[in-house]
Structure formats: C-alpha cells, structure tokens
Write an enzyme that holds these catalytic residues in place. Structure first.
Site, short mmCIF file in Angstrom:
data_model
loop_
_atom_site.label_atom_id
_atom_site.label_comp_id
_atom_site.label_asym_id
_atom_site.label_seq_id
_atom_site.Cartn_x
_atom_site.Cartn_y
_atom_site.Cartn_z
N GLY B 72 5.88 -4.33 1.35
CA GLY B 72 5.01 -3.56 0.47
C GLY B 72 5.69 -3.13 -0.82
N ASN B 152 -0.85 7.27 2.67
CA ASN B 152 0.00 7.19 3.85
C ASN B 152 0.33 8.53 4.47
OD1 ASN B 152 1.40 7.14 1.21
ND2 ASN B 152 3.22 7.46 2.47
N GLN B 182 -1.41 0.69 3.88
CA GLN B 182 -1.79 1.50 5.06
C GLN B 182 -3.11 1.09 5.69
OE1 GLN B 182 -0.38 3.60 7.05
NE2 GLN B 182 1.54 3.92 5.94
N SER B 202 1.49 -5.30 3.86
CA SER B 202 2.79 -5.39 4.54
C SER B 202 2.56 -5.66 6.02
CB SER B 202 3.53 -4.07 4.35
OG SER B 202 4.65 -4.02 5.18
N ALA B 203 3.49 -6.38 6.65
CA ALA B 203 3.30 -6.80 8.04
C ALA B 203 3.63 -5.72 9.07
CB ALA B 203 4.15 -8.04 8.34
N HIS B 204 4.65 -4.91 8.78
CA HIS B 204 5.14 -4.05 9.87
C HIS B 204 4.27 -2.83 10.14
CE1 HIS B 204 7.22 -0.61 7.74
NE2 HIS B 204 6.98 -1.40 6.74
N THR B 240 14.07 -18.77 -0.65
CA THR B 240 13.61 -19.47 0.54
C THR B 240 12.70 -18.56 1.37
OG1 THR B 240 15.57 -20.84 0.62
CG2 THR B 240 14.37 -20.59 2.68
N CYS B 329 13.37 17.59 4.11
CA CYS B 329 14.12 18.80 3.80
C CYS B 329 15.37 18.48 3.00
CB CYS B 329 14.56 19.48 5.08
SG CYS B 329 13.30 20.54 5.72
#
Lengths: 394, 388
Positions: B72, B152, B182, B202-204, B240, B329
């Site tokens: 992403g 997100n 998202q 994005s894939a994950h 690649t 934090c």
C-alpha cells in the site's frame, strides 16, 4: 602493512606497588575486547602494550574495540621494522602514504631508546623526512603544527613507526575498582552514569524495573539494547529485570499523588540494595542530576537516600542535560534512549510532584504498605538476562 | 478458550492457509523469472496474468490497469508522486484529507516542502469528508485529489463515488486517487462508478502475504514511475516481480471476493454484537467515528476516558487478546492520533482510545471473551488510576 597495535596507558603508571595488579587487569580486558585473540599476541613492554595483528583486514575492528577499553589513553596501529635505516625509511614512507592527507603537512619525530643504533634522533628525523617528502606529491613538512606526526621509535629489538593516534577512553581498567549495581532505565541519564563509573574501574550489574502492562515489552527491549551497547565497554553484562507492577499498583492506589514518585524511588532503592548484596556490589549507581526533575532536588535525594546504607554514586550530579546528551551520543546510547517507549518512571508521573518532600510525610504515606513483602516479591519475580558483548580471551 | 484472540486485523491479518499452499508451490516449483525467454519464465508470466485478472475482475476493470507493487505504501507513493512529477502546463495544486494514512499524508507533506501547494480537507466529527468541501477546495491549478476509501483508525467509509463525481464535474483532467487499502475485498469499490483514476490496494489486509500490493491505473492516465529499471509492470514499476506474493495476492483477493457478501455480514454481526455487549457491560465505553452504513464492518474505535489506550492494550495482551491503540505514546505526553485529533475529539478521549478490528477468522465467542476481559481489566485499572 600494519603488523602491531601500540596501546598507551597513563594513570596506571602512577599506581606504585599496585601497578602489576592494574596491568594484569588491563591485559585481561584487552584480551576480552578482541575476539579470538591468542593471549600470547598481547605483550607488555616499555610501559606499553603491543598487540600483534594476525589478519590486517581485522585492524579497524580491533582498533574500534580497543578504543572502548578503559585504562587505555591512546592507540596506534604501527609498522614493525628491523633495525636498519633503509628499512625504517621505506616503512615510514609506506605508512606516510596511508596517513598523510593530500596536500597535508607532517613531521618526523624520533625517540631512540636503543642508544646502540648508529644514527641519532635528529639524523633519523632528517633522513626519514627527506625520504618521504619528494615521494609524496603535495606533502609539506611543518615542524610546528603538522597534520600528522610520523613517530619513529627505535627499541632494542625493532623499530616501530606510527602515524595515527586514536584516543582511548582513559580511566582505570574495568573491575579494578570493584563491583557496583547500576539502576538502569530506558532514559538518557542512567546509561551515561553507568559508563562513567565503569570508566573509573567499576564493573557493573544492571537493574531495571519493569511494570508491564503499564510499560510495554518494547520498553524492556530498549533497555536490553542499551545494555548491549554498554557491553561494548563491559564485555558481558548481567541485567536483572525486577517485577515492579504490583508496587506501582500499590503506590497508585494508596499514596497521595504528589508523593508517588518519591515513594517509587524509595522502593527502587530498597530493592536495589538487596540485589546489590546478592550480586556482591558495594555501591549503587544512579543517573540523578541535581535539580533535573522533582525527584532529584536535594530534599528528594535526601528522602530517597534514607532507605539505603550502601553508598550511592551519582556521577551526573553536576552535569547539565546537554552535557549528558553529548556523552550519550559519544557512548552510542543516545539513539536508543530517545526511542519513544515509556519506562515506569514516566507513566505515572503526577502533574505536580512534590519537590520538597519531608521525611515524616513520606514515611506516613508508606505506613499502609507492606514494604517488606512487596520488595521480596519484586526480587523473587525478577528475571536475569545475560547480555553478551565481546568474546572472551582464548 | 482459544489461545489468542486476534482483534488487530486492520494492522495486518493471518495469511489464509489456502494462500500459503498456493505460494509454497511457487517458491518450490514455479521459481522462474517472468522476464526469462524460456518456458519456466513463460509459465510464471501466466500465473501473474491470472492474478492480475483476478484482481481486475473484483474492481471490474481491465487487467492491464493493475500494476503490482510492494504494498500500500508504495502504491500510494507511486500514485501521488507519479502524478505530481508529470510536467504540466496548468498548476500543481494537490488536495488530500487530514485523516489519510501516513503513507499518503507524509507524501503530501514532502511534496509541500518541495513547493507544491497542498489543501488538507478536514473531516467532520464522525471522520467523514464532505464532498462539497472537496469541490470548494478545487481551483484552476488543481491536478490531484487523493481521498481514502475506509479510514484505518475509525472505519468511516468516505463518500468516494460522490467525491469522484464532484471532482470530475469541476474538471475531467484532475486525477482522482483513492487509497482503498482498508476496504478492498470487504466492501465494493469500483473505479468506474467512482470516477477513480488511481486506486491503491494491499494483500496483507485480506489474508494475503505482506510485501505485495497493487495500483490500479486508468487507461490513458499519465504518471511517472518512481522506481526505474528493467521496465517490468509496463514500465510503471521496475524490479523482478514478487511472483509468490503476487500469486498469493491473487488467491487471497479471489477468496475475499467470492465470499464478500457473506463475510461482510459476518463481520457486521461481530461488530454489532460487540457494540451491544459493550452497552450492557461497559456502559461508559465511547464509540469514535461513524456507525452503521457509513462505517466499515470490521473496524470499531473505542475510548475509555481515564485509562490510557496503551495500558489497555498491554493489559489485554496479558490475557491473550490483541488490539491496538488509536494513538502512539511518546515519552511523557501521549502523542495523540492525527485522525482523532482532526475529528475534533478531546485529548482525554483520543489518548484513551483503542481500535478493535475483526477478520473472518474471528467468532462470536471471541467478542464475548473480549468484553469479559475488558470488563475485568477496566475494573482493575480504574482502581489503580483512581484519583489520577
């Protein structure tokens, strides 16, 4: 080209009858700093140490490790040459080509300890300088403020030529002043305090207070990473992580807000003193700097100090924050210390902590707590982490 | 009780075992380089083509418009920098919102430092961007508008179709980019319907592997590559191809698309159950951001005033439950989330926020156990924080 490293030590030379003790400790620390070195390659002669370089490609790594050995004043990679003027000239030229910057200035400085050598020091200076000068384009001689001093030492067995002086950390060999316990947080100050005591020969065990879930796993990882940097100077380090969660809870629920930090400090000192006994430490080391925060006013330090019998070293007491930061940068702990994870000192800090606590009110506030049980629990549930740095001697 | 309850699926997800199986075969057998002339290369090229087709069909676009990237962040960089770098006669004003993911926000800030005039659109207090505000920000100089699909941190669904409409009403040649990381695979999003020129995914986030993503580029839209080299991916992204990742992405996207409606209902019922349980067991919990139709089915942002989000995360962690904070934090002061701050939430609310995000691997039991644990932890912490 370089086949030996010359190590100079200063203060030790003054230690009178104890000198052999300091030199032995220093030799051991030099060995420890150099992975896989054969102890026979480290020799003491003429008030110096000489370390043979077996593989020249290791030399920068060796120099960097040696620059962290307390007790060493300076370090120079050297060329070892037979007692022959032509050989000395050729060797000095080879070294000069390596260390004299383009367009830079140099001078040759000879010390002739071997009075049997057929040339005097001024003669050698002239011969060697005269040999280098026409062979190095744009190099100039400057006898007053040269960029590089080519040092020629003529000894009984060999001549040594050096041209680069790397400062060592100075101080006394680690361990020669005894053993101490460092209260180590993730902040900027305590690693510097530990380093300064190590410089004066104190070996250390580190103690960290962990208050999960009020502080994160990452804040503990941060302390381990700091300890890892310190092992560059200390070899191996024992890091004890004390269980501080329940003490933190107890203080939060039973103690008036403005006294919480001072009570926390007193609990830490009590735990530290007990662990010090177990670790054979005769002193506690903290990173306090006078007046830096509320718990570091003279009144607060007094109240904190009441719970310990051991001496407490506070090597940063007279340092400004900016001085501490400079030192942390030089030591290599700064970048880790500024990572943004809470340690247990910062999370519960009240808005208006007391800067002038009175012993009586602090003791009254503590009265409702089972101090002994809490201290014992913190120690019992503590974990030991062996932080590894250097390899040990052969 | 399960060993762990993972409720941080907006951060990342567990890879689907089916996806792992497909990828394993690529690692071990189909390890050729798609650029190679020989059969092993051709074989692999076919697999990439299939993955491209599977993703394109979900977006209802032509496969040639899908460019694979490393994820992403890279897709967003390629979209925004790639657009900004194209030489233009007319202006270089760019528009985004103040609640974007940092991979968009910091890219805009970087361009701003380089001299691009930037407008940041503020959301309302539910985390929604008003299309009218976007329309008003557009000038004759505007070249790019970038607005996210699903936020997100709070899960609000931005009115992308409407925003696309107002952008293109102003001028056809303004590029409209959507960061759909998202929402992709969970909610329908179609570049055609939304007038979207560039779209990042994005894939994950949908049970695919980390390290792979894609950018949809509408045919005819000009962007400059950020990474140059051997000219792979039609020259938009050299290097690649991450073949196992791409094929795994294709498979994960296919699984998500096949079950989208059913998954969406399941996620929604988890979220509704959580809200319902909270209102009876933890009545002082505050929900941040939009709800219902205007929010994604898998994200819920909650605040528990008086308790810092970070402490709550660690306390839940000791019970094997994983959620995340809305704000990270730093030493003494909590640096509060830029999203919650932009929504106008008070510091006490934003520094006590946590984000719960579901996946299809979660169960109703997970929700119940989470609420039980939350109740215990809050009780314990409230005692400790009393008077703090």
């Amino acid at each position: 080209m370089y086949d030996v490293i010359l190590l100079r030590y200063g203060e030790l030379a003054l230690k009178g009858e104890n000198r052999p003790f300091f030199e032995r400790a220093l030799k051991e620390n030099i060995c420890k700093a150099l992975p896989n070195i054969d102890p026979k390659a480290v020799k003491r002669r003429h008030g110096r140490f000489f370390v043979d370089v077996a593989e020249e490609e290791d030399i920068e790594k060796m120099l960097s490790a040696l620059s962290k050995v307390f007790g060493l004043v300076s370090i120079s990679p050297a060329v070892r040459l037979p007692l022959d003027l032509d050989a000395i000239k050729e060797g000095a030229f080879a070294l000069g080509r390596d260390v004299i910057p383009i367009g830079g200035t140099f001078k040759v400085q000879t010390k002739r300890a071997n009075k049997g050598f057929p040339f005097s020091s001024p003669e050698i200076n002239k011969e060697v300088g005269g040999y280098i000068l026409p062979r190095l384009a744009e190099a100039k001689v400057d006898v007053h403020e040269p960029d590089v001093i080519i040092d020629v030492e003529v000894r009984e067995d060999y001549a040594y030529v050096t041209g680069r002086v790397i400062p060592g950390p100075g101080g006394l060999p680690l361990g020669t002043s005894g053993h101490g316990l460092l209260l180590l947080s993730g902040g900027l100050d305590s690693p510097v305090a530990g380093w300064m005591c190590m410089k004066r020969g104190l070996s250390l065990t580190a103690l960290h207070f962990h208050s999960f879930p009020f502080t994160s796993q990452r804040s503990k990882e941060k302390v381990i990473d700091i300890a890892q940097v310190l092992t560059g100077y200390a070899g191996e380090l024992r890091l004890i992580v004390a269980f501080f969660t329940n003490i933190q809870k107890e203080i939060q629920t039973k103690v008036p807000e403005k006294l919480r930090v001072i009570l926390m400090r007193r609990m830490m000192m009590r735990i530290a003193q007990k662990i010090a006994q177990r670790e054979g430490a005769l002193v506690l080391v903290t990173g306090e700097s006078l007046g830096q925060v509320a718990s570091q006013t003279l009144e607060s330090i007094n109240v904190t100090n009441q719970v310990v019998d051991l001496p407490v070293f506070r090597p940063l007491i007279g340092m400004d924050k900016s001085e501490i930061i400079d030192r942390a940068r030089a030591i290599g702990t700064y970048d880790i210390s500024i990572r943004p994870y809470e340690d247990c000192c910062t999370l519960f800090v009240p808005r208006h902590p007391s800067t002038r606590p009175a012993l009586q009110e602090v003791e009254d506030a503590e009265a409702g707590m089972d101090i002994q049980a809490l201290v014992e629990e913190a120690i019992e549930k503590s974990k030991l982490i062996i932080v590894n740095g250097r390899n040990s001697c052969g | 009780m399960p060993d762990e309850i993972y409720l941080d699926n907006s951060a990342t997800t567990r890879v689907d075992p089916g996806v792992v199986g497909v990828m394993e075969g690529i690692f071990l057998n189909e390890y050729g380089n798609p650029s190679s002339l020989h059969g092993k290369g051709v074989q692999v090229e076919k697999l990439i083509k299939e993955a491209r087709r599977s993703i394109a069909s979900i977006l209802q676009v032509e496969p040639e418009g899908i460019i694979f990237t490393s994820g992403g962040t890279e897709s967003n960089n390629l979209a925004i920098r790639g657009t900004a770098m194209v030489p233009r006669r007319r202006g270089h004003h760019i528009i985004t919102s103040s609640i974007e993911h940092l991979s968009v926000l910091n890219t805009f800030r970087d361009l701003e430092e380089q001299g691009y005039p930037v407008t940041y659109i503020e959301p309302d207090k539910r985390g929604l961007i008003n299309p009218e505000a976007v329309a008003q920000a557009i000038t004759d100089e505007t070249i790019l508008v970038s607005i996210m699909h699903v936020n997100n941190e709070v899960g609000s669904i931005e009115p992308i179709d409407k925003i696309g409409e107002v952008v293109k009403e102003k001028r056809r040649d303004i590029i409209f980019h959507v960061d759909a990381v998202q929402g992709f695979g969970k909610l329908p999003i179609y570049p055609e319907r939304g007038n979207i020129d560039l779209l990042s995914i994005s894939a994950h986030k949908l049970h695919g592997p980390k390290g792979v993503g894609a950018l949809f580029i509408r045919k005819g839209v000009k962007i400059k590559p950020v990474i140059t080299g051997g000219g792979q991916e039609l020259g938009f992204r050299s290097g690649t191809e991450n073949v196992p990742g791409i094929v795994g992405f294709g498979e994960a996207a296919r699984l998500a698309a096949d079950g989208m409606e059913e998954h969406s209902q399941r996620l929604n019922s988890l979220k509704e159950r959580l809200i319902e349980r909270l209102s009876s067991s933890v009545p002082d919990a505050i929900v941040n951001g939009a709800l219902g139709e205007e929010s994604a089915p898998h994200i819920l942002n909650l605040s528990f005033p008086g308790i810092r989000g970070e402490v709550l995360v660690h306390s839940l962690e000791t019970r094997g439950i994983f959620v995340s904070t809305g704000s990270a934090c730093s030493s003494r002061k909590a640096s509060t989330s830029h999203v919650l701050t932009a929504m106008g939430l008070k510091e006490a609310i934003s520094e006590s926020s946590i984000r719960v995000s579901f996946s299809i691997f979660n169960t109703q039991e997970d929700v119940d156990l989470f609420v039980e644990a939350l109740k215990d932890v809050l009780k314990e912490l409230r005692e400790i924080y009393r008077g703090y």
